[in-house]
Scaffold this active site. Structure first.
Site, PDB file in Angstrom:
ATOM      1  N   ASP A  25     -27.101 -61.788 -27.189  1.00  0.00           N
ATOM      2  CA  ASP A  25     -26.263 -61.322 -28.306  1.00  0.00           C
ATOM      3  C   ASP A  25     -26.571 -62.071 -29.613  1.00  0.00           C
ATOM      4  OD1 ASP A  25     -25.149 -63.777 -27.847  1.00  0.00           O
ATOM      5  OD2 ASP A  25     -23.087 -63.063 -27.569  1.00  0.00           O
ATOM      6  N   ASP A  98     -15.282 -81.743 -29.096  1.00  0.00           N
ATOM      7  CA  ASP A  98     -14.970 -81.891 -30.515  1.00  0.00           C
ATOM      8  C   ASP A  98     -13.522 -81.429 -30.708  1.00  0.00           C
ATOM      9  OD1 ASP A  98     -15.058 -81.916 -33.334  1.00  0.00           O
ATOM     10  OD2 ASP A  98     -17.154 -81.274 -33.329  1.00  0.00           O
ATOM     11  N   ASP A 199     -12.468 -84.525 -35.346  1.00  0.00           N
ATOM     12  CA  ASP A 199     -12.774 -83.943 -36.655  1.00  0.00           C
ATOM     13  C   ASP A 199     -11.857 -84.495 -37.760  1.00  0.00           C
ATOM     14  OD1 ASP A 199     -14.330 -81.708 -37.929  1.00  0.00           O
ATOM     15  OD2 ASP A 199     -12.315 -80.996 -38.381  1.00  0.00           O
ATOM     16  N   GLU A 241     -14.252 -88.857 -37.095  1.00  0.00           N
ATOM     17  CA  GLU A 241     -14.952 -88.565 -38.351  1.00  0.00           C
ATOM     18  C   GLU A 241     -14.081 -89.065 -39.492  1.00  0.00           C
ATOM     19  OE1 GLU A 241     -16.868 -84.761 -40.771  1.00  0.00           O
ATOM     20  OE2 GLU A 241     -14.971 -84.550 -39.733  1.00  0.00           O
ATOM     21  N   HIS A 315     -24.165 -81.433 -38.201  1.00  0.00           N
ATOM     22  CA  HIS A 315     -24.092 -80.006 -38.556  1.00  0.00           C
ATOM     23  C   HIS A 315     -23.594 -79.769 -39.981  1.00  0.00           C
ATOM     24  CE1 HIS A 315     -20.140 -81.284 -37.468  1.00  0.00           C
ATOM     25  NE2 HIS A 315     -19.635 -80.191 -37.988  1.00  0.00           N
ATOM     26  N   ASP A 316     -23.187 -80.813 -40.669  1.00  0.00           N
ATOM     27  CA  ASP A 316     -22.722 -80.674 -42.058  1.00  0.00           C
ATOM     28  C   ASP A 316     -23.742 -81.196 -43.062  1.00  0.00           C
ATOM     29  OD1 ASP A 316     -20.196 -79.698 -41.239  1.00  0.00           O
ATOM     30  OD2 ASP A 316     -19.414 -81.731 -41.023  1.00  0.00           O
TER      31      ASP A 316
END
Ligand code: GLC
Ligand code: CA
Length: 541
Positions: A25, A98, A199, A241, A315-316
């Site tokens: 997908d 996470d 997070d 974080e 990822h940021d």
């Protein structure tokens, strides 16, 4: 005292959407990760930090959770998750979840109830203020653009959101919210995960009336309570974080008495290449001496009384090889140099998927970006009269999508990531940069990371050695020394693309070369572009 296992560990971060698709997908999923456990075991990772896979409308790629105790169907099922935890264990790999605890999705059951009426028992799970439509309580801005206040006609009040309007902030002042969160965390612990990444955890104790978001007065009280009620004493790895952390605060967060977390992600070193007091989009050259000073300060201040996390990428963030290395001629050398530099330090290293291959930033056109922050910024800056070419230059340098391109496995179509249409475009350089070509090549970036992980497990000096910065004022070299009672470790990196003679006393010629990023050494004192070496010597008994 037994050292904690995570002091020797190396963590691998997976961004599930972009790692491996298993059902065609175009979206990465849990079974895809399962099929790549051999790869991670070969690399030597001890644990996977999994970016969010819980149920979510995906407004911010899963950082907007609508059910903390279920898996989003796009990624699989709870049974797939249980299988992944089980199978990963057989590969000696733990799973780190996470947890997004500052906010939920606006589609979470709690919020759907909360906005029904002011009397609803869930109303107080979120942060509301009275006001009149069109006149928000104050001028606070959300991180992804626009006001931090959103009008809710159902209750005639504003709710507070530090991120998108679909990410309403949870009200940590409410003890019921905290208890719900703790019981959810215990539920995941019972599932057998080995830890948690929290997070934007420094933003939970907000006080919007005083415009306080990070480091609110009750923050550490909440964190200690959370630790006591959930993970304390269970030998898990926990990493918060914390964009607003200073070394002083990090000593609280990572106090060895286990009262809060194992460690935090702090960002002081990683925001240096932007104009001071401005946004990350306002690009500035990297102040190299400041980078060295910052890293040295964190290394020495936390020594013996806290613990660092070590990372260049996530990822940021953009890809480090494109950012502070060279993603052209010296891609391989500079990617390895950055790895050697980071992995010799004290702390727990994190490798972000593809970093171990030297993956680069994405050459996207505006229509190819998927990230909400990127798209909002583009629109806002255009409206505010910025030049389009400048906006694009900022995006190519700093967009979060640079890190979110699909993992490059091999040379087959779509880099082996999917047999369908990928949700985000594959970086066109996958035919040259991919795992297949690196896995068994002794000189690849992958092999360099693999060796670094092994070294950390072989020599205690990586874990407990003191840190001393060398050549502080040198404009090219980043060099440091680690020392414990049995070993001395020396790391010398030429951080830039010009050859240089190393000004250090050549005592290192008597040391053993553990690792370098060129296949041979030409002249011992000459460091070629981005050349990096790691030496060790045993202390005389
Ligand atoms: C963190 C995440 C980021 C997310 C934000 C809001 O900074 O790393 O990806 O957008 O929090 O949850
Ligand atoms: Ca899929």
């Amino acid at each position: 005292m037994e050292e904690k296992w995570w002091k020797k560990a190396v963590i691998y971060q997976i961004y599930p959407k972009s790692f491996q698709d298993s059902n065609g997908d175009g979206i990465g999923d849990l079974n895809g990760i399962l099929s790549r456990l051999d790869y991670l075991e070969r690399l030597g990772a001890d644990a996977i930090w999994l970016s969010p896979v819980c149920r979510s409308p995906q407004d911010d790629n899963g950082y907007d959770i609508s059910d903390y105790q279920d898996i989003d169907s796009m990624f699989g099922s709870i049974e797939d998750m249980e299988r992944l935890i089980r199978e990963a264990k057989k590969h000696h790999i733990g799973i780190i979840m996470d947890l997004v605890l500052n906010h939920s999705s606006d589609e979470h059951r709690w919020f759907l109830e909360a906005k029904k009426s002011r009397e609803n028992p869930y109303h107080d799970y979120y942060v509301w203020r009275d006001g009149e439509k069109g006149h928000p309580p104050n001028d606070m801005r959300a991180c992804f653009g626009g006001s931090a206040w959103e009008w809710c006609p159902e209750v005639g009040q504003y709710y507070f959101h530090q991120f998108s309007v679909k990410q309403p902030d949870l009200n940590w002042e409410n003890p019921k919210v905290r208890q719900e969160i703790y019981s959810m965390i215990r539920w995941w612990i019972d599932k057998g995960v080995c830890g948690f990444r929290m997070d934007v955890i420094d933003q939970i104790a907000k006080e919007p009336d005083r415009k306080i978001t990070a480091n609110g007065p009750r923050l550490h009280e909440f964190l200690r309570e959370m630790s006591r009620e959930t993970f304390r004493g269970r030998d898990l790895i926990t990493v918060g974080e914390a964009w607003g952390a200073t070394p002083e605060l990090a000593k609280l967060y990572s106090n060895p008495d286990d009262s809060e977390f194992s460690m935090v992600f702090q960002f002081e070193h990683i925001v240096l290449d932007q104009e001071e007091g401005k946004e990350k989009w306002d690009l500035a050259p990297l102040p190299f001496l400041k980078l060295k000073e910052t890293i040295q300060r964190w290394q020495t201040e936390l020594y013996g009384c806290g613990w660092n996390s070590l990372f260049w990428d996530n990822h940021d963030l953009p890809r480090i090889v494109s950012r502070w290395g060279n993603d052209g001629e010296y891609r391989v050398e500079s990617a390895k140099m950055l790895a050697i530099l980071l992995h010799g330090m004290q702390g727990t290293p994190y490798i972000y998927q593809g970093e171990e291959l030297g993956m680069t930033n994405a050459p996207y056109a505006i229509g190819e970006y998927r990230d909400i922050e990127t798209r909002n910024m583009y629109r806002e800056r255009l409206e505010n009269g910025y030049d389009e070419a400048d906006i694009m230059a900022s995006l190519h340098a700093k967009s979060r999508d640079n890190a979110r391109t699909p993992m490059q496995w091999d040379t087959s179509e779509n880099a082996g990531f999917t047999r369908g249409t990928p949700w985000i475009k594959v970086n066109p350089n996958y035919r040259t940069i991919n795992a297949e070509s690196q896995l068994h090549d002794e000189n690849s970036v992958f092999s360099c990371y693999r060796k670094l992980i092994r070294l950390r497990k072989t020599y205690d000096v990586f874990v407990d050695g003191t840190f001393r910065l060398l050549l502080e004022a040198d404009e090219d070299f980043f060099a440091y020394q680690r020392e414990n009672t049995s070993c001395r470790l020396l790391v010398i990196c030429n951080f830039f693309g010009r050859s240089r003679t190393c000004p250090l006393k050549p005592e290192w010629e008597q040391m053993e070369l553990l690792l370098g990023n060129y296949s041979s050494i030409e002249a011992p004192e000459i460091f070629r572009p981005y050349e990096a070496r790691m030496y060790i010597s045993k202390m005389e008994a």
